[in-house]
Scaffold this motif. Structure first.
Motif, PDB file in Angstrom:
ATOM      1  N   GLY A 158      34.403  -9.214 -10.538  1.00 34.95           N
ATOM      2  CA  GLY A 158      33.266  -8.336 -11.042  1.00 34.95           C
ATOM      3  C   GLY A 158      33.673  -6.793 -11.192  1.00 34.95           C
ATOM      4  N   ASP A 174      28.567  -3.072  -5.213  1.00 34.55           N
ATOM      5  CA  ASP A 174      28.582  -3.799  -6.731  1.00 34.55           C
ATOM      6  C   ASP A 174      28.375  -2.872  -7.852  1.00 34.55           C
ATOM      7  OD1 ASP A 174      28.688  -5.960  -8.401  1.00 34.55           O
ATOM      8  OD2 ASP A 174      26.483  -5.970  -8.134  1.00 34.55           O
ATOM      9  N   THR A 323      33.263 -12.021 -13.806  1.00 31.39           N
ATOM     10  CA  THR A 323      32.604 -11.567 -12.632  1.00 31.39           C
ATOM     11  C   THR A 323      33.017 -12.705 -11.590  1.00 31.39           C
ATOM     12  OG1 THR A 323      30.893 -13.310 -13.281  1.00 31.39           O
ATOM     13  CG2 THR A 323      30.487 -10.746 -13.673  1.00 31.39           C
TER      14      THR A 323
END
Length: 331
Positions: A158, A174, A323
């Motif tokens: 990711g 993230d 991802t």
């Protein structure tokens, strides 16, 4: 390892570092803290392990095939150190393959270490623990002048913003990139192999030496490289592709001044011609010195850029962002 067949297959993604690369090196991060923005790709390193039907030893097929009675006899340094740390001594056959050549700036050694540790570990490791164990192989075990960004991006996959703190801890943020824009980004970022490979540890040692000596220019450049992560993240989540290209170019301008071996004349000429043909910016991946050239190119200019880089003898490597991080299957 599965008790029935004694076989496992693990894989981990190769990564693309977008901004902040080099600030994860211990010599800088321990003084100032580092930040790196990067992402995993659908290009991977795969390791297969199988319990062998013999009394002792390891048979490995990595760069070449061979057999050893102990981990210390293995020629491949990454495999040797990983086995010394994580192998339980059960006779084992190992096979590894990757989607791109090694030493080309996409973190292949880190992806190999992540994959191998995932397969060898007696108990499943979470992604951050896996990244730490894999990076310890290179940094502590082999004494290589590398940082930990490759291992974290490979284990996690990711888009990630990694914060390397002065105390050695790592925080992972993230970065939410919508699927549609992730695909578009993959279409407008092009990878070309320069045809040259190099050892990242050798090149990064120049930067590490400058940082440890307190070289002002090196430190100033790394400060600026770290500062690029914030505007790059904004451009990424807001879908401003041309701005991302410009930031890649600024990153490369700064990075080229970190050491005499970071760039090479052939790549510089190809890069300048790519800009003239319509690329908005780009950089050599990883430590530099060869490997892959990453370019942002709007769709309507891509035929022109491809023609120019083909004339320079550079081959395009298709890829997409992914991802998925490290994956382990037992059979």
């Amino acid at each position: 390892m599965n008790a029935d067949t004694g076989m496992w297959v693990s894989s981990a993604p190769l990564r693309i570092s977008l901004a902040g690369g080099g600030t994860d090196l211990p010599g800088y991060a321990r003084r100032f803290g580092g930040t790196v923005l990067g992402a995993g790709t659908d290009l991977r390193v795969t390791v297969v392990g199988r319990r062998a039907r013999r009394a002792t030893g390891i048979r490995v097929c990595l760069d070449s095939c061979g057999r050893a009675e102990s981990a210390r006899e293995l020629a491949n340094p990454f495999a040797r150190e990983a086995m010394l740390r994580h192998w339980d001594g059960t006779p084992l056959d190992l096979f590894s393959t990757g989607d791109v050549p090694g030493a080309t700036g996409m973190g292949s050694s880190a992806a190999f270490c992540v994959s191998l540790v995932a397969g060898l570990s007696a108990e499943p490791l979470d992604a951050c623990s896996l990244a730490r164990a894999a990076s310890d192989i290179e940094i502590e075990g082999l004494g290589r002048s590398v940082g930990r960004q490759d291992h974290y991006l490979s284990a996690l996959g990711g888009f990630r913003l990694l914060h390397f703190h002065r105390d050695g801890t790592v925080d992972v943020e993230d970065v939410a990139v919508p699927d549609g824009f992730r695909r578009r980004l993959g279409e407008e970022l092009l990878l070309f192999h320069t045809g040259t490979s190099r050892d990242a540890g050798d090149i990064l040692s120049d930067q590490a030496g400058g940082t440890e000596r307190g070289d002002r220019d090196t430190t100033h450049r790394l400060h600026e490289i770290k500062e690029l992560t914030a505007p790059f993240k904004d451009a990424l989540v807001q879908g401003r592709l041309t701005e991302m290209g410009r930031l890649l170019g600024r990153h490369w301008e700064l990075k080229r001044g970190l050491g005499a071996r970071v760039s090479l004349p052939r790549a510089d000429r190809a890069y300048e011609d790519a800009l003239a043909a319509g690329a908005t910016g780009g950089k050599l991946l990883g430590a530099g010195g060869g490997g892959f050239l990453l370019l942002h190119v709007p769709l309507d200019r891509q035929p022109h850029v491809r023609e120019v880089l083909t004339a320079h003898g550079m081959q395009e490597q298709p890829f997409a962002f992914d991802t998925r991080g490290a994956v382990l299957h037992t059979l």
